[in-house]
Motif scaffolding. Structure first.
Motif, mmCIF file in Angstrom:
data_model
loop_
_atom_site.group_PDB
_atom_site.id
_atom_site.type_symbol
_atom_site.label_atom_id
_atom_site.label_comp_id
_atom_site.label_asym_id
_atom_site.label_seq_id
_atom_site.Cartn_x
_atom_site.Cartn_y
_atom_site.Cartn_z
ATOM 1 N N GLN A 1 0.846 -1.202 0.000
ATOM 2 C CA GLN A 1 0.000 0.000 0.000
ATOM 3 C C GLN A 1 0.884 1.256 0.000
ATOM 4 N N ASP A 2 1.878 1.260 0.908
ATOM 5 C CA ASP A 2 2.799 2.408 1.008
ATOM 6 C C ASP A 2 3.644 2.549 -0.258
ATOM 7 N N ILE A 3 4.092 1.409 -0.792
ATOM 8 C CA ILE A 3 4.902 1.433 -2.020
ATOM 9 C C ILE A 3 4.092 2.037 -3.162
ATOM 10 N N ALA A 4 2.834 1.590 -3.279
ATOM 11 C CA ALA A 4 1.959 2.093 -4.344
ATOM 12 C C ALA A 4 1.792 3.609 -4.226
ATOM 13 N N GLU A 5 1.561 4.077 -3.012
ATOM 14 C CA GLU A 5 1.377 5.523 -2.793
ATOM 15 C C GLU A 5 2.662 6.296 -3.073
ATOM 16 N N SER A 6 3.798 5.752 -2.627
ATOM 17 C CA SER A 6 5.082 6.439 -2.809
ATOM 18 C C SER A 6 5.482 6.543 -4.272
ATOM 19 N N THR A 7 5.137 5.512 -5.052
ATOM 20 C CA THR A 7 5.565 5.496 -6.454
ATOM 21 C C THR A 7 4.470 5.967 -7.408
ATOM 22 N N GLY A 8 3.281 6.267 -6.860
ATOM 23 C CA GLY A 8 2.205 6.794 -7.687
ATOM 24 C C GLY A 8 1.586 5.782 -8.640
ATOM 25 N N VAL A 9 1.552 4.506 -8.208
ATOM 26 C CA VAL A 9 0.936 3.464 -9.041
ATOM 27 C C VAL A 9 -0.099 2.702 -8.210
ATOM 28 N N SER A 10 -0.860 1.815 -8.868
ATOM 29 C CA SER A 10 -1.838 1.005 -8.132
ATOM 30 C C SER A 10 -1.105 -0.109 -7.378
ATOM 31 N N ILE A 11 -1.804 -0.696 -6.408
ATOM 32 C CA ILE A 11 -1.203 -1.814 -5.663
ATOM 33 C C ILE A 11 -0.900 -2.964 -6.620
ATOM 34 N N ASN A 12 -1.809 -3.230 -7.574
ATOM 35 C CA ASN A 12 -1.576 -4.310 -8.542
ATOM 36 C C ASN A 12 -0.311 -4.086 -9.349
ATOM 37 N N THR A 13 -0.077 -2.836 -9.742
ATOM 38 C CA THR A 13 1.144 -2.521 -10.504
ATOM 39 C C THR A 13 2.378 -2.749 -9.632
ATOM 40 N N ALA A 14 2.299 -2.307 -8.379
ATOM 41 C CA ALA A 14 3.428 -2.505 -7.449
ATOM 42 C C ALA A 14 3.703 -3.997 -7.254
ATOM 43 N N LEU A 15 2.630 -4.784 -7.083
ATOM 44 C CA LEU A 15 2.783 -6.243 -6.927
ATOM 45 C C LEU A 15 3.381 -6.861 -8.183
ATOM 46 N N GLY A 16 2.921 -6.379 -9.343
ATOM 47 C CA GLY A 16 3.439 -6.891 -10.619
ATOM 48 C C GLY A 16 4.922 -6.603 -10.776
ATOM 49 N N ARG A 17 5.306 -5.383 -10.411
ATOM 50 C CA ARG A 17 6.733 -5.018 -10.509
ATOM 51 C C ARG A 17 7.576 -5.880 -9.576
ATOM 52 N N MET A 18 7.030 -6.155 -8.383
ATOM 53 C CA MET A 18 7.737 -6.996 -7.420
ATOM 54 C C MET A 18 7.904 -8.406 -7.979
ATOM 55 N N ARG A 19 6.842 -8.911 -8.589
ATOM 56 C CA ARG A 19 6.875 -10.266 -9.152
ATOM 57 C C ARG A 19 7.961 -10.358 -10.233
ATOM 58 N N TYR A 20 7.969 -9.375 -11.136
ATOM 59 C CA TYR A 20 8.976 -9.385 -12.203
ATOM 60 C C TYR A 20 10.380 -9.177 -11.657
ATOM 61 N N ALA A 21 10.493 -8.368 -10.597
ATOM 62 C CA ALA A 21 11.806 -8.155 -9.976
ATOM 63 C C ALA A 21 12.358 -9.481 -9.447
ATOM 64 N N LEU A 22 11.488 -10.263 -8.780
ATOM 65 C CA LEU A 22 11.928 -11.550 -8.227
ATOM 66 C C LEU A 22 12.238 -12.561 -9.325
ATOM 67 N N ILE A 23 11.426 -12.557 -10.393
ATOM 68 C CA ILE A 23 11.682 -13.463 -11.523
ATOM 69 C C ILE A 23 13.038 -13.133 -12.143
ATOM 70 N N ASN A 24 13.271 -11.837 -12.388
ATOM 71 C CA ASN A 24 14.535 -11.416 -12.995
ATOM 72 C C ASN A 24 15.720 -11.679 -12.080
ATOM 73 N N LEU A 25 15.506 -11.447 -10.770
ATOM 74 C CA LEU A 25 16.584 -11.684 -9.812
ATOM 75 C C LEU A 25 16.934 -13.165 -9.772
ATOM 76 N N ARG A 26 15.901 -14.009 -9.814
ATOM 77 C CA ARG A 26 16.145 -15.455 -9.790
ATOM 78 C C ARG A 26 16.951 -15.889 -11.028
ATOM 79 N N LYS A 27 16.573 -15.348 -12.186
ATOM 80 C CA LYS A 27 17.312 -15.687 -13.419
ATOM 81 C C LYS A 27 18.777 -15.292 -13.298
ATOM 82 N N LYS A 28 19.009 -14.084 -12.791
ATOM 83 C CA LYS A 28 20.379 -13.591 -12.650
ATOM 84 C C LYS A 28 21.163 -14.455 -11.648
#
Length: 199
Positions: A157-184
């Motif tokens: 909730q705080d991340i979404a507010e701080s970055t000016g996006v919806s909670i779903n977008t913040a969750l999506g970015r987190m998901r892709y961050a973890l996927i990319n981090l795992r690949k690396k």
């Protein structure tokens, strides 16, 4: 408005000649990059804020003392100061974050590490350094969410507010961050290496 056309090196020269406003402009331009550089290493907002002040105090002393000679390269110079101060601080503070992958497995669970040999401590240290490098390589939006969630312990909730996006977008970015981090991490064979976990 003219100040936006002035280069960093011109601002440094103006500051040397007594313009406090010139340094304020340098601070405004680069504060965010310097803070991010420090924060990714020390992983503590309050420590990072203290170090941010130290970095600019050091820069002021160097410039006013006539020892600044990085004409035209102010940003790399101040980021180097920030990096060195943050690394010095990080060496004093051995806490590490636990980043949890999508499947619930921790990247590191350092609080439970047993006292090991020097070799295992060295491997662990090098792996944490590599992890920070890999996080740095993520796209900005993904890195931002990962840092806020795991290093600053912010809610989505705080991340979404701080970055000016919806909670779903913040969750999506987190998901892709973890996927990319795992690949690396898999590329460096540090994804699920059992040597890093207590059995």
């Amino acid at each position: 408005m003219e100040k936006y056309k002035i280069s960093d090196s011109q601002l440094v020269s103006l500051y040397k000649n007594g313009s406090e406003e010139a340094f304020e402009e340098l601070l405004k331009r680069h504060k965010s990059r310097v803070f991010t550089t420090i924060f990714l290493i020390v992983k503590d907002k309050y420590v990072a804020e203290d170090l941010l002040q130290e970095v600019f105090i050091k820069a002021i002393r160097t410039i006013k003392g006539g020892r600044y000679n990085e004409e035209g390269k102010f940003l790399p110079w101040i980021l180097r100061i920030a990096h060195n101060l943050a690394i010095d601080n990080f060496r004093k503070d051995k806490r590490y974050p636990t980043i949890v992958m999508e499947d619930g497995s921790p990247v590191f669970n350092t609080m439970e590490f047993a006292e090991g040999s020097f070799e295992s401590a060295q491997i662990r240290k090098e792996t944490h350094v590599k992890l920070r490098e890999l996080i740095n390589e993520l796209p900005e939006a993904q890195k931002e969410v990962l840092v806020m969630r795991h290093y600053m312990d912010m809610s989505f909730q705080d991340i979404a507010e701080s970055t000016g996006v919806s909670i779903n977008t913040a969750l999506g970015r987190m998901r892709y961050a973890l996927i990319n981090l795992r690949k690396k991490m898999k590329q460096y064979n540090i994804a699920y290496d059992q040597n890093f976990y207590p059995r």
